[in-house]
Design an enzyme around this catalytic site. Structure first.
Site, PDB file in Angstrom:
ATOM      1  N   GLY A  80     117.751  81.482  -0.469  1.00  0.00           N
ATOM      2  CA  GLY A  80     118.665  80.609   0.271  1.00  0.00           C
ATOM      3  C   GLY A  80     118.840  79.299  -0.471  1.00  0.00           C
ATOM      4  O   GLY A  80     118.659  79.233  -1.693  1.00  0.00           O
ATOM      5  N   SER A  81     119.168  78.273   0.274  1.00  0.00           N
ATOM      6  CA  SER A  81     119.472  76.980  -0.345  1.00  0.00           C
ATOM      7  C   SER A  81     118.209  76.286  -0.853  1.00  0.00           C
ATOM      8  O   SER A  81     117.098  76.566  -0.396  1.00  0.00           O
ATOM      9  CB  SER A  81     120.165  76.091   0.685  1.00  0.00           C
ATOM     10  OG  SER A  81     119.317  75.935   1.805  1.00  0.00           O
ATOM     11  N   GLY A  97     114.227  75.977   0.484  1.00  0.00           N
ATOM     12  CA  GLY A  97     113.059  76.155  -0.382  1.00  0.00           C
ATOM     13  C   GLY A  97     112.132  74.948  -0.361  1.00  0.00           C
ATOM     14  O   GLY A  97     110.909  75.085  -0.434  1.00  0.00           O
ATOM     15  N   GLU A 149     113.999  81.994  -4.364  1.00  0.00           N
ATOM     16  CA  GLU A 149     115.274  82.307  -5.038  1.00  0.00           C
ATOM     17  C   GLU A 149     116.315  81.389  -4.420  1.00  0.00           C
ATOM     18  O   GLU A 149     116.903  81.709  -3.385  1.00  0.00           O
ATOM     19  CB  GLU A 149     115.659  83.777  -4.809  1.00  0.00           C
ATOM     20  CG  GLU A 149     114.670  84.777  -5.377  1.00  0.00           C
ATOM     21  CD  GLU A 149     114.820  84.993  -6.879  1.00  0.00           C
ATOM     22  OE1 GLU A 149     115.782  84.461  -7.474  1.00  0.00           O
ATOM     23  OE2 GLU A 149     113.966  85.683  -7.452  1.00  0.00           O
TER      24      GLU A 149
HETATM   25  P1  NAD Z   1     120.234  78.860   3.926  1.00  0.00           P
HETATM   26  O1  NAD Z   1     119.217  78.125   3.146  1.00  0.00           O
HETATM   27  O2  NAD Z   1     121.033  78.115   4.937  1.00  0.00           O
HETATM   28  O3  NAD Z   1     119.545  80.072   4.725  1.00  0.00           O
HETATM   29  C1  NAD Z   1     118.853  81.102   4.043  1.00  0.00           C
HETATM   30  C2  NAD Z   1     117.838  81.725   4.975  1.00  0.00           C
HETATM   31  O4  NAD Z   1     116.758  80.820   5.178  1.00  0.00           O
HETATM   32  C3  NAD Z   1     118.363  82.055   6.379  1.00  0.00           C
HETATM   33  O5  NAD Z   1     117.811  83.290   6.785  1.00  0.00           O
HETATM   34  C4  NAD Z   1     117.821  80.914   7.230  1.00  0.00           C
HETATM   35  O6  NAD Z   1     117.653  81.248   8.579  1.00  0.00           O
HETATM   36  C5  NAD Z   1     116.476  80.677   6.564  1.00  0.00           C
HETATM   37  N1  NAD Z   1     115.901  79.333   6.721  1.00  0.00           N
HETATM   38  C6  NAD Z   1     116.526  78.147   6.606  1.00  0.00           C
HETATM   39  N2  NAD Z   1     115.647  77.145   6.736  1.00  0.00           N
HETATM   40  C7  NAD Z   1     114.423  77.712   6.941  1.00  0.00           C
HETATM   41  C8  NAD Z   1     113.113  77.196   7.164  1.00  0.00           C
HETATM   42  N3  NAD Z   1     112.887  75.892   7.209  1.00  0.00           N
HETATM   43  N4  NAD Z   1     112.086  78.069   7.325  1.00  0.00           N
HETATM   44  C9  NAD Z   1     112.307  79.399   7.282  1.00  0.00           C
HETATM   45  N5  NAD Z   1     113.534  79.947   7.095  1.00  0.00           N
HETATM   46  C10 NAD Z   1     114.593  79.105   6.919  1.00  0.00           C
HETATM   47  O7  NAD Z   1     121.212  79.559   2.867  1.00  0.00           O
HETATM   48  P2  NAD Z   1     122.597  80.340   3.088  1.00  0.00           P
HETATM   49  O8  NAD Z   1     123.672  79.364   3.441  1.00  0.00           O
HETATM   50  O9  NAD Z   1     122.405  81.547   3.949  1.00  0.00           O
HETATM   51  O10 NAD Z   1     122.857  80.913   1.607  1.00  0.00           O
HETATM   52  C11 NAD Z   1     123.435  80.164   0.579  1.00  0.00           C
HETATM   53  C12 NAD Z   1     122.394  79.617  -0.371  1.00  0.00           C
HETATM   54  O11 NAD Z   1     121.530  80.655  -0.826  1.00  0.00           O
HETATM   55  C13 NAD Z   1     123.010  79.037  -1.629  1.00  0.00           C
HETATM   56  O12 NAD Z   1     122.319  77.856  -1.957  1.00  0.00           O
HETATM   57  C14 NAD Z   1     122.760  80.115  -2.677  1.00  0.00           C
HETATM   58  O13 NAD Z   1     122.759  79.659  -4.010  1.00  0.00           O
HETATM   59  C15 NAD Z   1     121.431  80.618  -2.243  1.00  0.00           C
HETATM   60  N6  NAD Z   1     121.175  81.963  -2.750  1.00  0.00           N
HETATM   61  C16 NAD Z   1     120.285  82.095  -3.771  1.00  0.00           C
HETATM   62  C17 NAD Z   1     120.049  83.353  -4.314  1.00  0.00           C
HETATM   63  C18 NAD Z   1     119.105  83.530  -5.458  1.00  0.00           C
HETATM   64  O14 NAD Z   1     118.733  84.668  -5.712  1.00  0.00           O
HETATM   65  N7  NAD Z   1     118.701  82.486  -6.168  1.00  0.00           N
HETATM   66  C19 NAD Z   1     120.710  84.473  -3.785  1.00  0.00           C
HETATM   67  C20 NAD Z   1     121.598  84.295  -2.730  1.00  0.00           C
HETATM   68  C21 NAD Z   1     121.826  83.027  -2.212  1.00  0.00           C
END
Ligand code: NAD
Length: 477
Positions: free
Chosen positions: A210-211, A215, A232
């Site tokens: 995720g973002s 992380g 990731e």
């Molecule tokens: P996001 O960070 O909003 O959410 C990702 C996941 O994390 C969701 O399931 C969310 O519920 C969970 N989450 C969020 N905060 C959390 C916390 N504090 N504790 C536990 N879980 C939590 O991201 P998004 O908008 O769904 O996706 C887009 C982002 O993901 C972009 O930054 C993109 O670059 C990244 N991404 C990275 C990869 C990679 O392999 N590097 C792959 C796909 C997407």
């Protein structure tokens, strides 16, 4: 409530997991580990072979659901399921190749080995943009490695997760009683449910996609309890176009990488670093190609760009374009389209922004189809620009000059986890390790030896002599 980004319509209502139901699923995974770790790895591979068969026979239906729920083009929806099938095939082979080492001992009559053993229950947290492939990259490997999986998908794409779980359950039923209850489960809910996975001692490893913001929260919490993590996170991927580049190839690669998935891939092309000598031949061609991109319903295979995931995403894109423009950027495209047809969906023209410099706006990952274009004069300067962002996921160079290509791949070249030559930064194959450096989190998933993250390493020394020599020649008594 689940909405499709295609038209904003409600497509399902689901009940979120509660702390109690989440606890029960985590407890079941921890219990499942006790028996699954004892099942021989090649037999564990058989379960993943069956999962691959289920995915093959439901590729079309699952691919359509991916498109319905996250809005990527139907070709990319099918492609995502194909990627799941590919990683299952990889994991089946891997199940007979979880190789350790035999190490020379300095002591007579001794033997040393290094063995890889199952680790424990694995938590997977995934993002909306690859709603199913990311789970399969983790789950296929974790399960052949002997680890149960608890998956917390994005709250924006829970339906595809339930569909994957249903396919897994079918495979497990065909596999038989060796597959314990709780081997794979899904937690429905927002980040608060994700936090339960992060903080639970019974989860040995959390693989979180995720973002970078996510992380930053998750990483320290896992470190606090000495759990393992695979992070990731966001990318800010660049392409360097050199004077010797094949511009025809470059334009095609730029289009796929910058506008595919409406710029919502972690590996989407976000920065184009173009040599002064080819700027005037490349940028007008790019503008022309952008003007002809078919935007619309991603279920229609003639459309290459579908919607953004939601209104927040559209607002983020508009803010970034306004900021880039205030920093001296010249914006082409970026307007909302089809709003009369789909007032609750957010389709946009992909944007090109010619920037005078790499500003803070360019350094930030905006998860939308914005491509910032910058000029360079020499390759060292271009590589420095490419590396001068907080993220380190994917990168590429277009050149037909061997020296330039090798400099890009050398220790002083690209600082990213992925570095390509004459290929765009997105669309990785499963055979390689996937992931990136710096604020991308450092994790690796999928191919190569990424499987080692899902196992614990044991070094064993066996003494088959009748003496007890100490290492380093130490005499004790
Ligand atoms: P996001 O960070 O909003 O959410 C990702 C996941 O994390 C969701 O399931 C969310 O519920 C969970 N989450 C969020 N905060 C959390 C916390 N504090 N504790 C536990 N879980 C939590 O991201 P998004 O908008 O769904 O996706 C887009 C982002 O993901 C972009 O930054 C993109 O670059 C990244 N991404 C990275 C990869 C990679 O392999 N590097 C792959 C796909 C997407």
């Amino acid at each position: 409530m689940v909405r499709s980004p295609i038209d904003g319509a409600e497509i399902a209502r689901l009940t979120d997991d509660t702390p109690d139901t989440a606890d029960a699923k985590i407890a079941a995974a921890a219990e499942a580990f006790k028996t699954w770790r004892l099942v021989p790895a090649p037999r564990r591979g058989e379960l993943i072979r069956l999962l691959g068969e289920e995915l093959r026979s439901h590729k079309e239906a699952l691919g359509k659901l991916v498109t319905l729920e996250c809005g990527k083009s139907i070709q990319e929806g099918y492609g995502e399921v194909q990627e799941m099938i590919d990683i299952c095939d990889f994991a089946v082979g891997l199940s007979r190749q979880l190789y350790g080492l035999s190490i020379a001992s300095e002591r007579p009559g001794h033997r040393m080995t290094e063995t890889w053993l199952p680790l424990g229950a694995v938590g997977v947290i995934s993002a909306f943009n690859f709603p199913v492939a990311v789970w399969s990259w983790n789950a296929a490997l974790a399960i052949v490695c002997g680890d149960p999986v608890v998956w917390k998908p994005s709250e924006k794409t829970p339906l595809t997760a339930l569909a994957c779980q249903a396919l897994f359950d079918r495979a497990a039923a065909r596999f038989g009683a060796d597959a314990p209850f709780g081997l794979s489960s899904v937690l429905i809910g927002d980040r608060s449910i994700g936090e339960r996975l992060v903080d639970d001692k019974r989860i040995a490893l959390v693989s979180a996609t995720g973002s970078t913001r996510m992380g930053r929260e998750v990483g320290p919490r896992l470190a606090q309890r000495f759990a393992r993590s695979i992070l990731e996170l966001g990318g800010n991927n660049a392409m360097i176009v050199t004077p010797s580049a094949d511009l025809e190839l470059a334009v095609r690669a730029i289009l796929f990488a910058a506008v595919g998935t409406a710029g919502q891939r972690c590996t989407s092309l976000r920065r184009l670093i173009v040599h002064r000598d080819v700027y005037e031949s490349l940028v007008p061609r790019l503008k022309e190609a952008y003007a002809g991109i078919p935007i619309g319903n991603p279920m229609d295979s003639s459309k290459l760009v579908g919607p953004l995931i939601d209104r927040d995403s559209f607002e983020g894109m508009s803010r970034a374009l306004a900021a880039a423009s205030a920093e001296g950027g010249i914006v082409t495209g970026g307007a909302r389209v089809l709003a009369d047809q789909h007032p609750d969906a957010y389709y946009v023209e992909p944007a090109l922004v010619e920037m005078p410099a790499q500003t803070d706006t360019v350094r930030h990952e905006t998860f939308a189809p914005i491509l910032y274009i910058m000029l360079y004069d020499n390759l060292d300067e271009a590589i420095a620009l490419q590396n001068d962002v907080p993220q380190g996921l994917s990168s590429c160079i277009f050149t037909t000059d061997l020296r330039e290509a090798e400099r890009f791949l050398a220790a002083s070249g690209s600082d990213c986890g992925i570095a390509n030559v004459n290929i765009g930064p997105s669309g990785a194959e499963i055979g390689g390790a996937f992931g990136g450096e710096k604020e991308t989190g450092g994790g690796r998933e999928s191919g190569s030896d990424s499987w080692k993250a899902y196992m614990r390493r044991q070094t064993a020394t066996v003494n088959y002599s009748d003496a007890l020599p100490l290492a380093q020649g130490i005499k004790f008594g």
